[in-house]
Structures are given as structure tokens and as C-alpha cells.
Design a protein around this motif. Sequence first.
Motif, PDB file in Angstrom:
ATOM      1  N   HIS A 159       0.868  -1.200   0.000  1.00  0.00           N
ATOM      2  CA  HIS A 159       0.000   0.000   0.000  1.00  0.00           C
ATOM      3  C   HIS A 159       0.888   1.228   0.000  1.00  0.00           C
ATOM      4  N   ALA A 160       0.269   2.416  -0.157  1.00  0.00           N
ATOM      5  CA  ALA A 160       1.058   3.648  -0.126  1.00  0.00           C
ATOM      6  C   ALA A 160       1.444   3.958   1.316  1.00  0.00           C
ATOM      7  N   GLU A 163       0.677  10.022   3.868  1.00  0.00           N
ATOM      8  CA  GLU A 163       0.813  11.145   2.937  1.00  0.00           C
ATOM      9  C   GLU A 163       2.025  12.036   3.250  1.00  0.00           C
ATOM     10  N   ILE A 166       5.104  10.645   1.657  1.00  0.00           N
ATOM     11  CA  ILE A 166       5.174  10.875   0.201  1.00  0.00           C
ATOM     12  C   ILE A 166       5.680  12.290  -0.091  1.00  0.00           C
ATOM     13  N   MET A 172       8.159   8.252  -6.370  1.00  0.00           N
ATOM     14  CA  MET A 172       8.362   6.813  -6.639  1.00  0.00           C
ATOM     15  C   MET A 172       9.772   6.461  -7.136  1.00  0.00           C
ATOM     16  N   TYR A 204      -4.169   5.673  -5.645  1.00  0.00           N
ATOM     17  CA  TYR A 204      -4.096   6.675  -4.574  1.00  0.00           C
ATOM     18  C   TYR A 204      -4.109   8.088  -5.163  1.00  0.00           C
ATOM     19  N   MET A 207      -1.633  11.112  -4.467  1.00  0.00           N
ATOM     20  CA  MET A 207      -0.284  11.163  -5.048  1.00  0.00           C
ATOM     21  C   MET A 207      -0.166  12.328  -6.050  1.00  0.00           C
ATOM     22  N   ASP A 214       1.708   5.922  -8.357  1.00  0.00           N
ATOM     23  CA  ASP A 214       1.732   4.718  -7.519  1.00  0.00           C
ATOM     24  C   ASP A 214       2.117   3.475  -8.320  1.00  0.00           C
ATOM     25  N   ARG A 234       2.882   0.720  -5.601  1.00  0.00           N
ATOM     26  CA  ARG A 234       2.347   0.814  -4.231  1.00  0.00           C
ATOM     27  C   ARG A 234       1.039   0.036  -4.155  1.00  0.00           C
ATOM     28  N   ASN A 235       0.796  -0.817  -5.123  1.00  0.00           N
ATOM     29  CA  ASN A 235      -0.547  -1.397  -5.284  1.00  0.00           C
ATOM     30  C   ASN A 235      -0.606  -2.910  -5.116  1.00  0.00           C
TER      31      ASN A 235
END
Length: 339
Positions: A159-160, A163, A166, A172, A204, A207, A214, A234-235
Amino acid sequence: MTTKIRTAVFGLGRLGYWHAVNVATRIRNAELVAVCDMNIETAERVAKELEVPTYTTNPDEIFQDDTIQAVIIASPTSTHFDLLKKASESGKAIFVEKPLTIDLNEANEIKGIIEKNHTICQVGFMRRFDPAYDAAKKRIEAGDIGDPIYFRGISRDPHAPHEAFIEHSGGMFVDVSIHDFDIARYLMESEVTSVSAHGRVLKYPFMEKYGDVDQSLTYIEFASGAAGDAEASRNAYYGYDIRAEVIGTEGSIFIGNLREHDIQILTKAGSTHDIVPDFPTRFTDAYNLELSDFFRVVSEKGTPRVTVDDGVKALKIALAARESYQTGQRVSLSPLPVR
Ligand SMILES: NC(=O)c1ccc[n+]([C@@H]2O[C@H](COP(=O)([O-])OP(=O)(O)OC[C@H]3O[C@@H](n4cnc5c(N)ncnc54)[C@H](O)[C@@H]3O)[C@@H](O)[C@H]2O)c1
């Protein structure tokens, strides 16, 4: 009797906590004497749990303490530059998480400072210490697959991250694919000369606020004439999925496995196995081995296996990939080789 290297950890989040645990409980020749986190409750909680005498939100308290010999920087990437500079200038040996810094000017400046001060500085590319990647490296060096001609890297998170992470991560290519860029240089034994990158937001939407994606794919060309690709995601809702493949002129090596344990569950419904859930589980040994090696290098006043120069080179590739994604153009890192 060996004297223990007095060590402080900056940043006690998803990864820094585990570095602190390793220094406090597993590294024979190191002693965790201070922890620093901007969140005082986090610093206090970890200090209590690991019986660390000093906890603080003020990095200068650590830099001004001449009895502290080594620091581990595991705070957000955007904070690395200031901490690296102060650590080098106050004479500490440094282990810094990847990416070295958030941009190339900072990275080059840090390289100059580290060289001028003769600071021991290791960058946290732990895959180089992971038993599977390490075994692959030895097989490649032994010539078991002939000459390496293609690299494939897969780095998928379940998962991400949160926030705020990020926002300070560089995105990424700089945060995730940088691991593949480093290990690709290492396994292929050749520098990257160009990248072409693509990316999308599939799951997401937040992002987009940070110009991040992602899901991404980078095509890589090497000075040796070899090529490769690095997928980052991220998935991967099913788990933490880290794999690689090196194709050589006489064979191939597959690196990594989805399974956490070597078990298979058979029922009437069919056959299943477990899956590695997260990075602390997948890289437990690698995080421990990289720190053990760092402290060995500090005590022997040697050279780390992953240097600041490696940190700068990987960041350069990652930033080129990000530029390629943003512009839709292939980006060269140096003139292409004559073939
Ligand atoms: N090698 C790997 O596999 C790996 C995995 C995850 C993260 N990382 C790297 O580690 C670093 C931290 O990532 P994370 O996921 O643990 O982040 P995180 O957001 O989970 O934790 C960061 C922590 O640092 C603290 N902090 C913020 N500013 C600080 C400062 N100036 N000084 C001290 N503490 C500060 C925060 O309060 C937080 O507790 C990043 O550079 C990231 O790229 C590497």
C-alpha cells in the motif's frame, strides 16, 4: 574487551525504529546511547523500550556530544542533508538511509564534505547485504551465467505510505526504484547510461498533489551494452513483493520469493502459502547485516561496501527517471557507449 561504538539514531519511524532495535539488541560492538525524533512522545517511548539513556527532539544535543561516535540517519529524506552535514562536521561516522539526499546539488555538496572530513559514511542500500542478492552477486562474479545482459527488478509495496512521507520522499523513482537502480549497477557491473520512464496514479489520488505516481516502469540502458527494467508499485495489496532477475549470455538468476516461510498449506479447497507482509520482515537479515558491516568498518576505520559515491550515482539515475517520466523523453546520464 572490545569497546562499544557509542551511537545515536535520528528518526524512529517505520524503519528508524528497527535500526534502533538492531543497535540496542543485536550489534555486538555498538551501544545505543541516544535517540532523536521530532516527535517527543516517539523518542521517549523508544528510549524507554530500549533503555536508551538520552532522548531528544534537538539534533544539536547529539552533535555537540563528543562521546557519540556514530549516527544513523533514518529521518525523512528531505532532512538528510542538514543532518549529514552536521554529523560530518562534528566528526561522527554516519549510516544514512537511502536516498542520500532529496536533490543532486545537496548530494554533490555532501560528497565534498564527507571527502574533505574523511568521514566514514555508508548509504542504506540493504539489498546488497540481503543473502539472496548477495548469493546472486557471487554467482555472477563466478561467471555462472556468462555476461549479464538484462536486469529486471520488481519492487511492490502492499500500500502507499502515509501522505506526509510521500511529500518528503522525492516520489516513486527517488524513493522506491532507487533500490533497483543501485542493485542493477551492482549486479550488472556497469553504469547506467540512459533511462526512459513511465508512471500512473492507479489507486491513490492524493499522489497527484505531489506529482507522484503509484505505479511506474523504467527502461534502463547500461554502458556495457546491457539493458533492463525496473517496475515499482504501491498497489500490491497481497503483500511486499521484491524480486529480480539477471539474464546472462549463458544462464539466468531469479532473486527473491513471495513466501515468508517455506510452508505450503494443503486443504480440500486447494494449496496456499503465506506471503511476505512488509519490508521489516523481508529484509530483517539485510538490515542487521548492513549495520553489522557498518560498525565493523567504523571499528577498523575501513571503507563501507556502499559509499556516498554509490548514493550519488543511484540518486542521479532516479532523478533522471523522474525527469523522463515528467517530460516523456528518454534521459541520458552520459554519452552512450560505442557498440
Ligand atoms: N532501506 C529501506 O528499505 C527503507 C525503508 C523505509 C524507509 N527508508 C528511508 O528511511 C527514511 C525514513 O523513512 P520512514 O519510512 O521510517 O519514515 P517515517 O515517516 O515512518 O518516520 C520518520 C520519523 O522521523 C521523524 N523526524 C522527522 N524529522 C526529523 C528530524 N529532523 N530529525 C529526527 N527525526 C525526524 C518523524 O517524527 C518520524 O518519527 C527515509 O529516508 C526513507 O527513504 C528506507
